[in-house]
Design a protein around this motif. Structure first.
Motif, PDB file in Angstrom:
ATOM      1  N   PHE A  29      40.109  56.882  48.309  1.00 42.53           N
ATOM      2  CA  PHE A  29      41.562  56.995  48.318  1.00 42.53           C
ATOM      3  C   PHE A  29      42.151  57.034  46.912  1.00 42.53           C
ATOM      4  O   PHE A  29      43.036  57.837  46.630  1.00 42.53           O
ATOM      5  N   SER A  30      41.668  56.187  46.033  1.00 42.37           N
ATOM      6  CA  SER A  30      42.278  56.081  44.707  1.00 42.37           C
ATOM      7  C   SER A  30      42.098  57.359  43.891  1.00 42.37           C
ATOM      8  O   SER A  30      42.843  57.587  42.935  1.00 42.37           O
ATOM      9  N   PHE A  31      41.153  58.197  44.263  1.00 42.72           N
ATOM     10  CA  PHE A  31      40.917  59.452  43.551  1.00 42.72           C
ATOM     11  C   PHE A  31      41.494  60.649  44.289  1.00 42.72           C
ATOM     12  O   PHE A  31      41.160  61.796  43.970  1.00 42.72           O
ATOM     13  N   THR A  32      42.329  60.380  45.267  1.00 39.63           N
ATOM     14  CA  THR A  32      42.888  61.438  46.107  1.00 39.63           C
ATOM     15  C   THR A  32      44.397  61.522  45.935  1.00 39.63           C
ATOM     16  O   THR A  32      45.106  60.518  46.041  1.00 39.63           O
ATOM     17  N   ASP A  33      44.890  62.736  45.648  1.00 38.43           N
ATOM     18  CA  ASP A  33      46.330  62.964  45.632  1.00 38.43           C
ATOM     19  C   ASP A  33      46.835  62.891  47.073  1.00 38.43           C
ATOM     20  O   ASP A  33      46.221  63.461  47.979  1.00 38.43           O
ATOM     21  N   MET A  34      47.964  62.228  47.260  1.00 39.60           N
ATOM     22  CA  MET A  34      48.515  62.061  48.605  1.00 39.60           C
ATOM     23  C   MET A  34      49.917  62.659  48.677  1.00 39.60           C
ATOM     24  O   MET A  34      50.672  62.649  47.697  1.00 39.60           O
ATOM     25  N   GLY A  35      50.267  63.166  49.856  1.00 36.89           N
ATOM     26  CA  GLY A  35      51.587  63.755  50.003  1.00 36.89           C
ATOM     27  C   GLY A  35      52.124  63.605  51.406  1.00 36.89           C
ATOM     28  O   GLY A  35      51.384  63.312  52.356  1.00 36.89           O
ATOM     29  N   TRP A  36      53.414  63.790  51.517  1.00 37.81           N
ATOM     30  CA  TRP A  36      54.105  63.872  52.801  1.00 37.81           C
ATOM     31  C   TRP A  36      54.743  65.248  52.912  1.00 37.81           C
ATOM     32  O   TRP A  36      55.401  65.716  51.974  1.00 37.81           O
ATOM     33  N   TYR A  37      54.520  65.877  54.040  1.00 36.46           N
ATOM     34  CA  TYR A  37      55.125  67.155  54.370  1.00 36.46           C
ATOM     35  C   TYR A  37      55.913  66.968  55.662  1.00 36.46           C
ATOM     36  O   TYR A  37      55.721  66.002  56.392  1.00 36.46           O
ATOM     37  N   ARG A  38      56.776  67.940  55.939  1.00 31.72           N
ATOM     38  CA  ARG A  38      57.498  67.891  57.209  1.00 31.72           C
ATOM     39  C   ARG A  38      57.682  69.300  57.757  1.00 31.72           C
ATOM     40  O   ARG A  38      57.681  70.284  57.011  1.00 31.72           O
ATOM     41  N   GLN A  39      57.828  69.351  59.062  1.00 37.12           N
ATOM     42  CA  GLN A  39      58.043  70.635  59.727  1.00 37.12           C
ATOM     43  C   GLN A  39      59.074  70.453  60.827  1.00 37.12           C
ATOM     44  O   GLN A  39      58.859  69.693  61.775  1.00 37.12           O
ATOM     45  N   ALA A  40      60.192  71.134  60.650  1.00 44.64           N
ATOM     46  CA  ALA A  40      61.250  71.121  61.657  1.00 44.64           C
ATOM     47  C   ALA A  40      61.016  72.275  62.622  1.00 44.64           C
ATOM     48  O   ALA A  40      60.346  73.256  62.277  1.00 44.64           O
ATOM     49  N   PRO A  41      61.571  72.191  63.825  1.00 45.43           N
ATOM     50  CA  PRO A  41      61.380  73.266  64.806  1.00 45.43           C
ATOM     51  C   PRO A  41      61.812  74.621  64.251  1.00 45.43           C
ATOM     52  O   PRO A  41      62.906  74.756  63.688  1.00 45.43           O
TER      53      PRO A  41
END
Length: 120
Positions: A29-41
């Motif tokens: 985990f510590s070597f992994t870039d993390m993100g949040w994405y979203r998708q609206a209808p």
């Protein structure tokens, strides 16, 4: 086996707050870039916020539409990434997905998504 398990979605009135969590397993985990994405209808999936790995210094970046309202953070000990969402707007309504960009593996992974609904 890589797993990303999101939680914290739900329904909230405009102006309210929610905190999303994404617990990761099966990756460094510590070597992994993390993100949040979203998708609206009816719309394409879009980047909401991203935080780099420990090697990237934990740098964050945000979509213009959420700057000043959302905050991404990570706890490397708990292998969890968070998205604090404040001052929510109806246009924030979407399914939110956690993303793990494991560059050391040359692969990216997605969570199953969590619904966020903001009513006016």
């Amino acid at each position: 086996q890589v797993q990303l398990v999101e939680s914290g979605g739900g329904w909230v009135q405009a102006g309210g707050s929610l905190r999303l969590s994404c617990a990761a397993s099966g990756i460094i985990f510590s070597f992994t870039d993390m993100g949040w994405y979203r998708q609206a209808p009816g719309k394409q999936r879009e980047l909401v916020a991203r935080i780099t790995s420990i090697t990237g210094g934990g740098t964050t970046n945000y979509a213009d539409s959420v700057k000043g309202r959302f905050t991404i953070s990570r706890d490397n000990a708990k292998k969890t990434v968070y998205l604090q969402m404040n001052s929510l707007k109806p246009e924030d309504t979407a399914v939110y997905y956690c993303n793990a960009d494991a560059r050391y593996l040359g692969r990216a992974y997605w969570g199953q998504g969590t619904q966020v609904t903001v009513s006016s």
